[in-house]
Write a protein that holds these residues in place. Structure first.
Motif, PDB file in Angstrom:
ATOM      1  N   SER A   4       0.829  -1.206   0.000  1.00 26.37           N
ATOM      2  CA  SER A   4       0.000   0.000   0.000  1.00 26.37           C
ATOM      3  C   SER A   4       0.867   1.261   0.000  1.00 26.37           C
ATOM      4  O   SER A   4       0.506   2.287  -0.593  1.00 26.37           O
ATOM      5  CB  SER A   4      -0.971  -0.006   1.177  1.00 26.37           C
ATOM      6  OG  SER A   4      -0.275   0.060   2.401  1.00 26.37           O
ATOM      7  N   GLU A   5       2.032   1.205   0.646  1.00 27.75           N
ATOM      8  CA  GLU A   5       2.960   2.334   0.637  1.00 27.75           C
ATOM      9  C   GLU A   5       3.443   2.613  -0.788  1.00 27.75           C
ATOM     10  O   GLU A   5       3.493   3.753  -1.241  1.00 27.75           O
ATOM     11  CB  GLU A   5       4.161   2.001   1.533  1.00 27.75           C
ATOM     12  CG  GLU A   5       4.632   3.167   2.368  1.00 27.75           C
ATOM     13  CD  GLU A   5       5.816   2.741   3.240  1.00 27.75           C
ATOM     14  OE1 GLU A   5       6.954   2.998   2.822  1.00 27.75           O
ATOM     15  OE2 GLU A   5       5.567   2.168   4.326  1.00 27.75           O
ATOM     16  N   ARG A   6       3.809   1.534  -1.499  1.00 25.82           N
ATOM     17  CA  ARG A   6       4.295   1.671  -2.874  1.00 25.82           C
ATOM     18  C   ARG A   6       3.185   2.165  -3.799  1.00 25.82           C
ATOM     19  O   ARG A   6       3.430   2.946  -4.705  1.00 25.82           O
ATOM     20  CB  ARG A   6       4.851   0.328  -3.397  1.00 25.82           C
ATOM     21  CG  ARG A   6       6.079  -0.132  -2.695  1.00 25.82           C
ATOM     22  CD  ARG A   6       7.252   0.823  -3.006  1.00 25.82           C
ATOM     23  NE  ARG A   6       8.427   0.434  -2.234  1.00 25.82           N
ATOM     24  CZ  ARG A   6       9.047   1.251  -1.406  1.00 25.82           C
ATOM     25  NH1 ARG A   6       8.650   2.473  -1.235  1.00 25.82           N
ATOM     26  NH2 ARG A   6      10.103   0.849  -0.749  1.00 25.82           N
ATOM     27  N   GLN A   7       1.961   1.702  -3.558  1.00 29.83           N
ATOM     28  CA  GLN A   7       0.831   2.170  -4.367  1.00 29.83           C
ATOM     29  C   GLN A   7       0.597   3.675  -4.132  1.00 29.83           C
ATOM     30  O   GLN A   7       0.303   4.415  -5.057  1.00 29.83           O
ATOM     31  CB  GLN A   7      -0.442   1.370  -4.041  1.00 29.83           C
ATOM     32  CG  GLN A   7      -0.441  -0.014  -4.640  1.00 29.83           C
ATOM     33  CD  GLN A   7      -1.672  -0.819  -4.241  1.00 29.83           C
ATOM     34  OE1 GLN A   7      -2.247  -0.601  -3.174  1.00 29.83           O
ATOM     35  NE2 GLN A   7      -2.045  -1.754  -5.111  1.00 29.83           N
TER      36      GLN A   7
END
Length: 186
Positions: A4-7
C-alpha cells in the motif's frame, strides 16, 4: 504495509506527471509550499504596484493635457489684453474683445473642473466627486476642493504624492479671491 505504501508512492508520482507539477499538495514539501506562497504574495503585491503606477501615469497624462490647454487659454487672454490696451481700438472693438475674454474665462473654468476617465475631478484634491470651482452668487468662481494630494505606494517603503490641486495650479487667476480651503480628507 509495503504494498500500500508503494501504491501511494505510485499514485503520487502519477499525479505529479499528470499535472506537470513537482509540488501538488502543500504536504509534499512544507518548506517549498511556504516559499511558493510567499512568492505568489510578492508577485501579487508588485502587480498591484504596477497597476497603481499605470493609473498614475494615465492620470498625470490627462492632467498635463488640461494644463496645456490652460496655458493656451491664458496666452490668448494675454494677447487680447494687449490688443484692448491699444489706443486704436474703439468701444465696439473692445466690446468684441470683452465677449472673447468672457468665453475664454468660461473655457478656463471648464479646464479647472476637468475630469479623468472615471469622471473624477482632477484638481479638487480629495474632493474629486464635485466640481472644485463653482461660481458663487456674484458669478465669481470659488475653489471648493481641498489641498490634500493623493498618495500612491510604488514599493513597500516608498510613497509619492500624485497630481496637483486647483490651488496649486489656478491660484487665483482672475479675481485674487478664494474661499479658504480645508486641509482634510473629504
Amino acid at each position: 504495509g509495503l504494498m500500500s505504501e508503494r501504491q501511494g508512492d505510485l499514485a503520487s508520482i502519477q499525479e505529479k506527471v499528470s499535472t506537470g507539477k513537482q509540488l501538488v499538495r502543500p504536504s509534499d514539501s512544507v518548506d517549498t509550499a511556504i516559499n511558493v506562497s510567499r512568492l505568489k504574495t510578492t508577485i501579487s503585491r508588485f502587480e498591484s504596484y504596477g497597476d497603481s503606477l499605470q493609473a498614475v501615469t494615465s492620470r498625470l497624462g490627462i492632467e498635463e493635457s488640461y494644463l496645456g490647454n490652460a496655458v493656451s487659454v491664458l496666452s490668448t487672454l494675454k494677447e487680447l489684453a494687449v490688443q484692448a490696451a491699444n489706443g486704436t481700438y474703439n468701444a465696439l472693438d473692445r466690446k468684441a474683445i470683452g465677449a472673447q475674454v468672457k468665453q475664454l474665462s468660461s473655457e478656463l473654468l471648464s479646464i479647472a473642473n476637468g475630469t479623468d476617465a472615471s469622471g473624477n475631478f482632477i484638481f479638487g484634491g480629495s474632493r474629486n466627486s464635485t466640481a472644485p470651482y463653482q461660481r458663487d452668487g456674484e458669478g465669481i468662481p470659488r475653489y471648493k476642493g481641498d489641498i490634500v494630494q493623493n498618495r500612491v505606494d510604488f514599493s513597500d517603503q516608498r510613497r509619492v504624492k500624485v497630481g496637483r490641486t486647483g490651488l496649486d495650479v489656478f491660484t487665483p487667476i482672475s479675481t485674487g479671491q478664494l474661499s479658504p480651503a480645508k486641509n482634510e480628507i473629504f
